[in-house]
Design an enzyme around this catalytic site. Structure first.
Site, PDB file in Angstrom:
ATOM      1  N   SER A  50       2.592   5.967  -4.438  1.00 41.29           N
ATOM      2  CA  SER A  50       1.843   6.955  -5.217  1.00 41.29           C
ATOM      3  C   SER A  50       2.697   7.872  -6.070  1.00 41.29           C
ATOM      4  O   SER A  50       2.163   8.582  -6.925  1.00 41.29           O
ATOM      5  CB  SER A  50       0.979   7.810  -4.267  1.00 41.29           C
ATOM      6  OG  SER A  50       0.021   7.022  -3.610  1.00 41.29           O
ATOM      7  N   SER A  51       4.015   7.908  -5.843  1.00 41.45           N
ATOM      8  CA  SER A  51       4.852   8.813  -6.628  1.00 41.45           C
ATOM      9  C   SER A  51       6.307   8.389  -6.557  1.00 41.45           C
ATOM     10  O   SER A  51       6.704   7.592  -5.706  1.00 41.45           O
ATOM     11  CB  SER A  51       4.711  10.260  -6.126  1.00 41.45           C
ATOM     12  OG  SER A  51       5.216  10.384  -4.816  1.00 41.45           O
ATOM     13  N   ILE A  56       8.825   5.565  -0.236  1.00 46.00           N
ATOM     14  CA  ILE A  56       9.223   4.271   0.302  1.00 46.00           C
ATOM     15  C   ILE A  56       8.459   3.146  -0.393  1.00 46.00           C
ATOM     16  O   ILE A  56       9.043   2.125  -0.781  1.00 46.00           O
ATOM     17  CB  ILE A  56       8.997   4.228   1.827  1.00 46.00           C
ATOM     18  CG1 ILE A  56      10.006   5.142   2.533  1.00 46.00           C
ATOM     19  CG2 ILE A  56       9.115   2.795   2.351  1.00 46.00           C
ATOM     20  CD1 ILE A  56       9.785   5.263   4.037  1.00 46.00           C
ATOM     21  N   TYR A  95      -0.821  11.287  15.018  1.00 48.73           N
ATOM     22  CA  TYR A  95       0.031  10.374  14.241  1.00 48.73           C
ATOM     23  C   TYR A  95       0.707   9.349  15.137  1.00 48.73           C
ATOM     24  O   TYR A  95       0.660   8.140  14.869  1.00 48.73           O
ATOM     25  CB  TYR A  95       1.068  11.191  13.473  1.00 48.73           C
ATOM     26  CG  TYR A  95       1.997  10.360  12.623  1.00 48.73           C
ATOM     27  CD1 TYR A  95       1.543   9.761  11.448  1.00 48.73           C
ATOM     28  CD2 TYR A  95       3.332  10.189  12.974  1.00 48.73           C
ATOM     29  CE1 TYR A  95       2.394   9.010  10.650  1.00 48.73           C
ATOM     30  CE2 TYR A  95       4.187   9.435  12.186  1.00 48.73           C
ATOM     31  CZ  TYR A  95       3.716   8.843  11.032  1.00 48.73           C
ATOM     32  OH  TYR A  95       4.560   8.094  10.252  1.00 48.73           O
ATOM     33  N   THR A 148       0.843  -1.196   0.000  1.00 45.71           N
ATOM     34  CA  THR A 148       0.000   0.000   0.000  1.00 45.71           C
ATOM     35  C   THR A 148       0.881   1.250   0.000  1.00 45.71           C
ATOM     36  O   THR A 148       1.984   1.245   0.532  1.00 45.71           O
ATOM     37  CB  THR A 148      -0.930   0.042   1.226  1.00 45.71           C
ATOM     38  OG1 THR A 148      -0.154   0.151   2.424  1.00 45.71           O
ATOM     39  CG2 THR A 148      -1.796  -1.199   1.294  1.00 45.71           C
ATOM     40  N   GLY A 149       0.378   2.302  -0.616  1.00 45.25           N
ATOM     41  CA  GLY A 149       1.060   3.592  -0.544  1.00 45.25           C
ATOM     42  C   GLY A 149       2.259   3.732  -1.453  1.00 45.25           C
ATOM     43  O   GLY A 149       3.350   4.072  -1.000  1.00 45.25           O
TER      44      GLY A 149
END
Length: 251
Positions: free
Chosen positions: A15-16, A20, A161, A12-13
């Site tokens: 995106s660009s 990571i 967070y 997951t994650g």
């Protein structure tokens, strides 16, 4: 390290460029692992180019744009990956929601926004992975979550967070005990401050003196640790929070 031939990893994650998650995709693909990644708020043109880059490594690759704050995101993702590639034996929960909140600004919405991505989607992806794993013919599985050093020191100004990311450590340790009999290892990685898309020159100049190795960690540093934990050689490692920070000095 032995390669994991033609297994499927869900990351997951990614995106660009420079993230990571992107580095993890590249590293695992280089080891012959098929890749399925999720992304959000991304450039669709870049996503297509990145998929082609992964395909050129000789593995299959699927991608899905999805908002992980959706309560049904985990179930939607698994239906998509099963339709496109098959059942994953590796899950890497890399995506995270992060905004700064101190005691003056913390409110219910901030907590809910962090909870939805950092805890709910993460935890549901983990348990759904295990539930479906039981129905598969896979012999071993790997779940790898990402933390940010909340176990080691305070992070003032990041209350929502740290609370939600800190919960991942506790969840990882307990889930590892439940899933060990299934042949699934569950670990977490804290990569320390990593020079990815969030860093500015001001932040780099502030952090650099705290790294005794003379450089700031990179996404590739993280990806190498992830690749090891996903490998056959890591089958005896579970329930651990790996602090791979290059000797980062706090305080």
């Amino acid at each position: 390290m032995s390669h994991i031939q033609k297994k499927i990893a869900l990351i997951t994650g990614a995106s660009s460029q420079g993230e990571i998650g992107t580095a993890i995709c590249r590293k695992l693909a280089s080891q012959g692992i098929n890749i399925f990644f999720t992304h959000w708020n991304s450039d669709e043109v870049w996503i297509e180019k990145f998929q082609q880059e992964i395909l050129r490594m000789g593995v299959r690759c699927g991608a899905m744009k999805i908002d992980l704050s959706d309560a049904n995101a985990a179930f939607i993702i698994y239906e998509e990956i099963l339709a496109k590639l098959g059942y994953p034996s590796i899950l890497i929960n890399n995506a995270a929601h992060s905004t700064s909140n101190d005691y003056l600004s913390l409110d219910a919405k901030s907590l809910d926004d962090h909870y939805a991505v950092n805890m709910r989607s993460n935890f549901l992806l983990c348990v759904e992975f295990a539930r479906r794993f039981k129905k598969s013919n896979l012999e071993s599985g790997r779940i790898i979550n990402m933390t940010s050093g909340q176990d080691l020191a305070p992070m003032p100004g990041e209350l929502a967070y740290v609370a939600t990311k800190g919960a991942i450590s506790a969840f990882t340790r307990s889930l590892s005990q439940e899933l060990a009999p299934l042949g699934i290892t569950v670990n977490a990685v804290n990569p320390g401050p990593t020079d990815s898309t969030w860093m500015t020159d001001e932040i780099r100049n502030f952090l650099l003196p705290r790294f005794p190795m003379g450089r700031i960690g990179t996404p590739d540093d993280v990806a190498r640790v992830i690749a090891f934990l996903a490998s056959d050689e890591a089958e005896w490692i579970t329930g651990q929070i790996i602090h791979s920070e290059g000797g980062f000095v706090r305080g």
